[in-house]
Design a protein around this motif. Sequence first.
Motif, PDB file in Angstrom:
ATOM      1  N   VAL A  64       0.838  -1.200   0.000  1.00 37.31           N
ATOM      2  CA  VAL A  64       0.000   0.000   0.000  1.00 37.31           C
ATOM      3  C   VAL A  64       0.871   1.247   0.000  1.00 37.31           C
ATOM      4  O   VAL A  64       1.933   1.269   0.632  1.00 37.31           O
ATOM      5  CB  VAL A  64      -0.933   0.017   1.242  1.00 37.31           C
ATOM      6  CG1 VAL A  64      -1.739   1.311   1.305  1.00 37.31           C
ATOM      7  CG2 VAL A  64      -1.872  -1.177   1.228  1.00 37.31           C
ATOM      8  N   SER A  65       0.421   2.265  -0.723  1.00 37.07           N
ATOM      9  CA  SER A  65       1.072   3.572  -0.606  1.00 37.07           C
ATOM     10  C   SER A  65      -0.001   4.653  -0.609  1.00 37.07           C
ATOM     11  O   SER A  65      -1.130   4.414  -1.047  1.00 37.07           O
ATOM     12  CB  SER A  65       2.046   3.807  -1.769  1.00 37.07           C
ATOM     13  OG  SER A  65       1.335   3.989  -2.976  1.00 37.07           O
ATOM     14  N   PHE A  66       0.358   5.814  -0.096  1.00 28.25           N
ATOM     15  CA  PHE A  66      -0.573   6.948  -0.142  1.00 28.25           C
ATOM     16  C   PHE A  66       0.233   8.244  -0.113  1.00 28.25           C
ATOM     17  O   PHE A  66       1.387   8.266   0.315  1.00 28.25           O
ATOM     18  CB  PHE A  66      -1.599   6.895   0.995  1.00 28.25           C
ATOM     19  CG  PHE A  66      -1.002   6.758   2.365  1.00 28.25           C
ATOM     20  CD1 PHE A  66      -0.737   5.506   2.905  1.00 28.25           C
ATOM     21  CD2 PHE A  66      -0.682   7.883   3.124  1.00 28.25           C
ATOM     22  CE1 PHE A  66      -0.179   5.370   4.175  1.00 28.25           C
ATOM     23  CE2 PHE A  66      -0.128   7.764   4.391  1.00 28.25           C
ATOM     24  CZ  PHE A  66       0.129   6.507   4.915  1.00 28.25           C
ATOM     25  N   LEU A  67      -0.413   9.285  -0.585  1.00 31.80           N
ATOM     26  CA  LEU A  67       0.240  10.601  -0.677  1.00 31.80           C
ATOM     27  C   LEU A  67      -0.394  11.528   0.351  1.00 31.80           C
ATOM     28  O   LEU A  67      -1.623  11.647   0.400  1.00 31.80           O
ATOM     29  CB  LEU A  67       0.056  11.166  -2.090  1.00 31.80           C
ATOM     30  CG  LEU A  67       0.680  12.527  -2.402  1.00 31.80           C
ATOM     31  CD1 LEU A  67       2.203  12.490  -2.303  1.00 31.80           C
ATOM     32  CD2 LEU A  67       0.265  13.000  -3.804  1.00 31.80           C
ATOM     33  N   ILE A  68       0.442  12.154   1.172  1.00 35.91           N
ATOM     34  CA  ILE A  68      -0.089  13.138   2.120  1.00 35.91           C
ATOM     35  C   ILE A  68       0.590  14.488   1.908  1.00 35.91           C
ATOM     36  O   ILE A  68       1.697  14.569   1.376  1.00 35.91           O
ATOM     37  CB  ILE A  68       0.106  12.732   3.602  1.00 35.91           C
ATOM     38  CG1 ILE A  68       1.579  12.412   3.904  1.00 35.91           C
ATOM     39  CG2 ILE A  68      -0.786  11.556   3.977  1.00 35.91           C
ATOM     40  CD1 ILE A  68       1.920  12.497   5.371  1.00 35.91           C
ATOM     41  N   GLU A  69      -0.120  15.505   2.346  1.00 31.25           N
ATOM     42  CA  GLU A  69       0.482  16.832   2.408  1.00 31.25           C
ATOM     43  C   GLU A  69       0.559  17.190   3.884  1.00 31.25           C
ATOM     44  O   GLU A  69      -0.431  17.042   4.610  1.00 31.25           O
ATOM     45  CB  GLU A  69      -0.393  17.836   1.645  1.00 31.25           C
ATOM     46  CG  GLU A  69       0.256  19.201   1.543  1.00 31.25           C
ATOM     47  CD  GLU A  69      -0.476  20.124   0.561  1.00 31.25           C
ATOM     48  OE1 GLU A  69      -1.561  19.750   0.080  1.00 31.25           O
ATOM     49  OE2 GLU A  69       0.048  21.210   0.311  1.00 31.25           O
TER      50      GLU A  69
END
Length: 427
Positions: A64-69
């Motif tokens: 799993v991967s995800f993009l955060i700010e």
Amino acid sequence: MVLTGMKLWIGIDDTDSNKGMCTTYLAVLLIEELEKTGAKLIGFPRLIRLNPTIPYKTRGNGAVSFLIESNKDIGEIVDLVDEIVLSHAMLDDDNTNPGVVFVENDNRAIDFLSKFAFKAVRDVISLDEALFLIGKFMLPHLKYKKGRGLIGALASIGLDLYDYTLELLAYRKPEKFGSKREYDKESFFEADKKTYPKTFDTVDWHNKEVVCVPNSPDPVLFGIRGEDIHALKEAFEIVKTEPIDKYMIFITNQATDMHLIHYNEIEKLENYRSYILKGEVIDKYEIQGGHVFIVIQTPFGEVKCAAFEPTKQFRNIVRKLERGDVVEVYGSMKRNTINLEKINIVELAKIFIEENPICPVCKKRMESAGRNQGYRCKKCKTKSKEKIVKIKPREIEEGFYEVPPRARRHLSKPLVRMNVEKKHIFR
Ligand SMILES: [Zn+2]
């Protein structure tokens, strides 16, 4: 709040074991904790299925991967992630070797990761290759025990989703983990009736099974797969289950056939790879337990292909193949055998059968009058020299066939998603 922080990819893999946990769930926990610090999730988290044949991986082999700010500095984020992985990953299991990678969105590593990721889906990658990339781009990372999860962590960030589907994963209340899942079977069939084919592989009508509810002790209650977010949500509203703790929609390479290597791209076959191969059927047999095999002649030699018992009615298609039929097989190669996921019958062979002629007078089938003596009617003694040569009627049609939903692998593209002629869909 106005965010002007950095955009950061977080990739994670290999946190689960056969005894529990699921990397998607751990990722959802991470997202929740990061959101508490003011971070914002951008887009859908990505659930990336890697090479399904890798022997030491849990069944799904999903990272799993995800993009955060976030406005926090990366050190604080790494510490927070470390804390959550340490408290939730199945670290006691020898086969659980988590890895987490952090990649800033503008890092030029991203371009290199896409090639690496494609290889992780179709080929076998060593941990050294992952560590090399991490070193080359000086990527912050967390490595637990052998850290094999670093491979999937990198790949889940890098994979180019040129084709994708969605999955809505619903999770159980933590106190329910490990217990039998409570759900109304009929409601899942109802959800499928209302939303198929925008959702798929929720149930198996022919085998009367709900296939989107796992049996393992992990936190997942069910997963609705499909193409369309509205259809996923519609199905989600229809199904009746025990209370849901939380849910998340993932974008994924499931149901894309991304693992399959086409015969035009290769010079030899290797185990632990998945292929599309074309060949002519030269043998067919069945072994105890209801496993059906064909052997096909290909440019790479003879290849054994299996339709194992769990593929149920799909085996009846394979049983009806004959020598000389030209087929394209889709599936993974293990122990020198292709485990069939789909088959395209390209051309059915014409099979000739010989029969004794019918008596033109009394319409009975004639008998042999002896070696090279032609045929004779027993009743009226009419004679005939010619036997009848007939084309054997085939019980199958050319075209595509697939295993039923109950036997589908995560990466296999269901025929309902395929833009091909002559589809035979088992529902
Ligand atoms: Zn006769």
